[in-house]
Design a protein around this motif. Structure first.
Motif, PDB file in Angstrom:
ATOM      1  N   GLU A 161       0.776  -1.167  -0.034  1.00 42.43           N
ATOM      2  CA  GLU A 161       0.013   0.061  -0.178  1.00 42.43           C
ATOM      3  C   GLU A 161       0.758   1.359  -0.164  1.00 42.43           C
ATOM      4  O   GLU A 161       0.300   2.247  -0.354  1.00 42.43           O
ATOM      5  CB  GLU A 161      -1.000   0.065   1.092  1.00 42.43           C
ATOM      6  N   TRP A 162       2.214   1.314   0.549  1.00 47.93           N
ATOM      7  CA  TRP A 162       2.710   2.497   0.602  1.00 47.93           C
ATOM      8  C   TRP A 162       3.794   2.444  -0.656  1.00 47.93           C
ATOM      9  O   TRP A 162       4.272   3.540  -1.028  1.00 47.93           O
ATOM     10  CB  TRP A 162       3.705   2.555   1.935  1.00 47.93           C
ATOM     11  N   GLY A 163       4.215   1.254  -1.193  1.00 51.52           N
ATOM     12  CA  GLY A 163       5.078   1.269  -2.450  1.00 51.52           C
ATOM     13  C   GLY A 163       6.512   1.587  -1.889  1.00 51.52           C
ATOM     14  O   GLY A 163       7.190   1.808  -2.821  1.00 51.52           O
ATOM     15  N   LEU A 164       6.740   1.303  -0.489  1.00 51.16           N
ATOM     16  CA  LEU A 164       8.207   1.639  -0.248  1.00 51.16           C
ATOM     17  C   LEU A 164       9.254   0.533  -0.516  1.00 51.16           C
ATOM     18  O   LEU A 164      10.237   0.982  -0.832  1.00 51.16           O
ATOM     19  CB  LEU A 164       8.153   1.680   1.542  1.00 51.16           C
ATOM     20  N   HIS A 196     -13.884  -3.987  -4.621  1.00 54.48           N
ATOM     21  CA  HIS A 196     -14.304  -4.852  -5.298  1.00 54.48           C
ATOM     22  C   HIS A 196     -13.510  -5.285  -6.401  1.00 54.48           C
ATOM     23  O   HIS A 196     -13.578  -6.624  -6.721  1.00 54.48           O
ATOM     24  CB  HIS A 196     -16.073  -4.792  -5.694  1.00 54.48           C
ATOM     25  N   ASP A 197     -13.165  -4.486  -7.165  1.00 54.99           N
ATOM     26  CA  ASP A 197     -12.301  -4.841  -8.640  1.00 54.99           C
ATOM     27  C   ASP A 197     -10.998  -5.191  -8.236  1.00 54.99           C
ATOM     28  O   ASP A 197     -10.299  -5.634  -9.114  1.00 54.99           O
ATOM     29  CB  ASP A 197     -12.681  -3.766  -9.731  1.00 54.99           C
ATOM     30  N   GLY A 198     -10.610  -5.007  -7.060  1.00 57.06           N
ATOM     31  CA  GLY A 198      -9.041  -5.301  -6.787  1.00 57.06           C
ATOM     32  C   GLY A 198      -8.085  -4.164  -6.776  1.00 57.06           C
ATOM     33  O   GLY A 198      -6.937  -4.453  -6.509  1.00 57.06           O
ATOM     34  N   THR A 199      -8.482  -3.082  -7.363  1.00 53.88           N
ATOM     35  CA  THR A 199      -7.617  -1.905  -7.512  1.00 53.88           C
ATOM     36  C   THR A 199      -7.059  -1.280  -6.201  1.00 53.88           C
ATOM     37  O   THR A 199      -6.146  -0.587  -6.211  1.00 53.88           O
ATOM     38  CB  THR A 199      -8.125  -0.820  -8.658  1.00 53.88           C
ATOM     39  N   LEU A 200      -7.993  -1.201  -5.213  1.00 54.32           N
ATOM     40  CA  LEU A 200      -7.396  -1.036  -4.021  1.00 54.32           C
ATOM     41  C   LEU A 200      -7.176  -2.226  -3.033  1.00 54.32           C
ATOM     42  O   LEU A 200      -8.098  -2.935  -2.827  1.00 54.32           O
ATOM     43  CB  LEU A 200      -8.635  -0.191  -3.220  1.00 54.32           C
ATOM     44  N   PRO A 201      -6.091  -2.633  -2.915  1.00 60.85           N
ATOM     45  CA  PRO A 201      -5.609  -3.833  -2.279  1.00 60.85           C
ATOM     46  C   PRO A 201      -5.943  -3.783  -0.720  1.00 60.85           C
ATOM     47  O   PRO A 201      -5.670  -2.687  -0.006  1.00 60.85           O
ATOM     48  CB  PRO A 201      -4.190  -4.110  -2.263  1.00 60.85           C
ATOM     49  N   ILE A 202      -6.822  -4.834  -0.134  1.00 60.45           N
ATOM     50  CA  ILE A 202      -6.881  -4.791   1.075  1.00 60.45           C
ATOM     51  C   ILE A 202      -6.618  -6.143   1.861  1.00 60.45           C
ATOM     52  O   ILE A 202      -6.867  -7.247   1.248  1.00 60.45           O
ATOM     53  CB  ILE A 202      -8.383  -4.627   1.525  1.00 60.45           C
ATOM     54  N   ILE A 203      -5.262  -6.156   2.462  1.00 58.77           N
ATOM     55  CA  ILE A 203      -4.767  -7.472   2.880  1.00 58.77           C
ATOM     56  C   ILE A 203      -5.747  -8.375   3.710  1.00 58.77           C
ATOM     57  O   ILE A 203      -6.443  -7.862   4.563  1.00 58.77           O
ATOM     58  CB  ILE A 203      -3.722  -6.968   3.940  1.00 58.77           C
ATOM     59  N   GLY A 204      -5.865  -9.663   3.022  1.00 62.11           N
ATOM     60  CA  GLY A 204      -6.739 -10.356   3.621  1.00 62.11           C
ATOM     61  C   GLY A 204      -8.260 -10.693   3.039  1.00 62.11           C
ATOM     62  O   GLY A 204      -8.877 -11.228   3.392  1.00 62.11           O
TER      63      GLY A 204
END
Length: 178
Positions: free
Chosen positions: A13-16, A78-86
């Motif tokens: 999510e941070w892209g670090l 829902h379409d997966g472009t926002l990743p939510i772990i788990g």
């Protein structure tokens, strides 16, 4: 969430992980802070262009932005472009997953009738005290007072339906703009 889950979250999510060394010189942290600050300032400017907070409220700007962001969040989730772990990313490969159908618990007719009977008995027991408590609650709302104390008095002799109706009468009912 253990250490591994935290690493997954930060990397995804941070892209670090796309930065050679995020901790040395803290360039990426400064860059992320600057990006957030820039977005906040742009939003402040948009609100100022609409006559400040009150002017923007009159046109429903803030409510509309919240609704748009909520809709965008749900679509991306829902379409997966926002990743939510788990939830939609890094899911347990051994997990059963979400059930295809969920059975809702429904009240039986006897349970419904029992609740209605108890509600009618409550109304009958408190028929003398309810009108005064509702009037005091309404007056507190009209006078822009803290309604909590009056609300606590009202719940002793009024049902949720009575209280809700009384407050709707003085303040109106919220209707979502779509």
């Amino acid at each position: 969430m253990g250490r591994g889950g935290t690493d997954l979250l930060i990397n995804r999510e941070w892209g670090l992980a796309k930065n050679e060394n995020p901790n040395q010189g803290a360039y990426i942290i400064d860059e992320l802070t600057d990006l957030v600050e820039e977005q906040v300032m742009q939003e402040f400017e948009r609100i100022a262009e609409r006559g400040g907070v009150l002017g923007a409220m009159e046109t429903g700007y803030q409510r509309g932005k919240i609704q748009e962001e909520s809709m965008l969040y749900e679509h991306q989730k829902h379409d997966g472009t926002l990743p939510i772990i788990g939830v939609n990313t890094f899911r347990n490969p051994n997990g059963a997953g979400a059930p295809a159908t969920i059975e809702l618990a429904r009240s039986t007719d006897d349970e419904k009738q029992s609740q209605l009977t108890r509600l009618n008995a409550f109304h009958a027991r408190n028929a003398d005290g309810a009108p005064a408590a509702l009037a005091a609650l309404q007056q507190a709302a009209i006078d822009n007072e803290n309604v909590f104390a009056k609300l606590m008095d009202a719940v002793r002799v009024c049902s949720l339906g009575q209280i809700t109706t009384a407050l709707f009468e003085v303040g109106g009912q919220y209707r979502r703009n779509m």
